[in-house]
Write an enzyme that holds these catalytic residues in place. Structure first.
Site, short mmCIF file in Angstrom:
data_model
loop_
_atom_site.label_atom_id
_atom_site.label_comp_id
_atom_site.label_asym_id
_atom_site.label_seq_id
_atom_site.Cartn_x
_atom_site.Cartn_y
_atom_site.Cartn_z
N CYS A 18 0.83 -1.33 -0.07
CA CYS A 18 0.04 -0.10 0.18
C CYS A 18 0.68 1.36 -0.03
O CYS A 18 0.21 2.39 -0.18
CB CYS A 18 -0.90 0.08 1.13
N HIS A 31 -2.06 6.84 3.73
CA HIS A 31 -0.62 6.86 3.65
C HIS A 31 -0.10 8.08 2.69
O HIS A 31 -0.57 8.31 1.65
CB HIS A 31 0.11 5.59 3.11
#
Ligand SMILES: NC(=O)c1ccc[n+]([C@@H]2O[C@H](COP(=O)([O-])OP(=O)(O)OC[C@H]3O[C@@H](n4cnc5c(N)ncnc54)[C@H](OP(=O)(O)O)[C@@H]3O)[C@@H](O)[C@H]2O)c1
Length: 353
Positions: free
Chosen positions: A133, A256
């Site tokens: 990710c 993120h």
């Protein structure tokens, strides 16, 4: 639309009760993926149900005979579970879309982000990996720039959400944050915060903290997350780019963020880069200002802001934010499955296209 014309599929989700699994179920509904029957699986340690299309479905442990009924299975549990189940099921003709890191480096397993390398999909390779990710935002936003000017070196620092470490880590964060919020008094100023030593799922307490460790360190002091960024970016781009990364866990729930420095073979101006990114698939460019995880969390795209020149005309600096559970995991896998549908390679088994 081609997707909707396809006869319904039997779809398995191994890890349906986890962070990524829950997003997968809601995306399958939201994107009208042609599911005739959904089979949700978990560890089986607790009796539980998940909601899908308004119905509550019992979740069972992942037994091979139920899995063998599926046309496609999304693996969103752990490396060990994927490693033990996915290769055998793929050999039987079942599409296995794996979000764990078990098969990403394997030369015979395509590692796919559809905006970048859908061409690596093949009807003969039914085990397909989705990337880490943290690398996804960088790979999607950097790819059009790499194609034009050739990235030769990437430096980055990550600011990674706690949900990236799974539901147990997120619960640990929420417990710590609640305890801190109730113990701190308004007006007391920056008094030292008592360190909660009870961190089980992350290397240190995360509430009111920043942890420069994601994964285990190797003998060079590099974390496993830092190594994955390097190897997966090069596999996705088909490149040989040098990557220096410091990956950091921050007290953010989802999304993120990356501070990225891209060094190119050839000069690339910020205005040219902006024009490219404005039309790049999957990218949302902030012309002014910048994305934050609170804005990007729960959204599909890869968000880019603060695009500017670095030390010279061959370096650009970017700020990239993407939702680790969506484009970083569940959404990317579903987009890959949708690509298989479009090509006619994923269909109800026994039903010839
Ligand atoms: N979180 C992210 O941002 C992210 C991003 C990219 C990739 N990934 C990868 O996606 C996978 C899932 O991550 P996550 O964050 O969703 O983890 P999670 O929240 O910890 O969920 C794990 C899931 O796996 C299930 N599970 C555990 N043992 C199992 C077994 N033996 N058989 C079948 N299911 C089992 C759990 O079921 P129970 O409810 O019964 O425990 C739960 O549904 C991991 O491989 C991770 O590396 C995660």
């Amino acid at each position: 639309m081609a997707l909707l014309k396809t006869k319904g599929l039997i779809v398995g989700v191994v890890g349906a009760t986890g962070m990524v699994g829950r997003e997968l179920l809601s995306l399958l509904e939201r994107r009208r993926f042609p599911v005739a029957e959904l089979l949700p699986f978990s560890s089986g340690l607790r009796r539980t149900k998940v909601r899908f299309k308004g119905r509550l479905l019992a979740v069972h442990s992942a037994d091979r005979s139920s899995l063998e009924r599926c046309d496609a299975i999304f693996f969103v549990s752990s490396d060990a579970v994927s490693a033990s189940l996915a290769p055998g099921l793929a050999r039987r003709g079942i599409w296995c879309l794996d979000d764990s890191s078990a098969f990403r480096p394997a030369p015979d397993v395509p590692l796919v982000i559809p905006e970048i390398n859908a061409s690596s999909l093949s009807p003969d390779r039914r085990l397909v990996a989705g990337p880490n990710c943290t690398v996804t935002g960088l790979a999607v936003a950097g790819y059009p720039l790499h194609r034009l000017a050739g990235v030769r070196r990437v430096r980055l620092a990550s600011y990674q959400a706690v949900s990236g470490a799974g539901k147990a880590a997120l619960d640990e964060f929420l417990v710590q944050a609640r305890a801190l919020a109730s113990s701190l008094k308004l007006g007391d100023g920056p008094a030292p915060i008592p360190v909660n030593k009870k961190a089980r799922f992350l290397p240190a307490p995360i509430a009111c903290n920043v942890i420069p460790q994601v994964g285990a360190f190797d003998s060079f002091g590099r974390s496993s997350e830092e190594s994955k960024i390097s190897s997966e970016l090069n596999k996705l781009w088909g490149a040989d780019v040098s990557v220096s990364a410091t990956t950091v866990r921050v007290p953010v729930v989802r999304g993120h963020s990356l501070a990225v420095w891209l060094e190119f073979e050839r000069p690339l101006s910020p205005s040219r880069a902006r024009r490219l990114l404005a039309k790049a698939p999957g990218v949302s460019l902030f012309d002014s200002g910048y994305p934050t995880p609170l804005q990007a969390g729960g959204k599909d795209g890869v968000f880019v802001g603060r695009l500017r020149q670095g030390v010279d005309s061959r370096e650009l600096c970017l700020w990239i934010v993407s939702d680790n559970l969506l484009k970083g995991a569940a959404l990317n896998s579903i987009q890959t499955a949708e690509e298989l549908l479009r090509r006619g390679w994923l269909s109800p088994r026994g039903f010839s296209v």
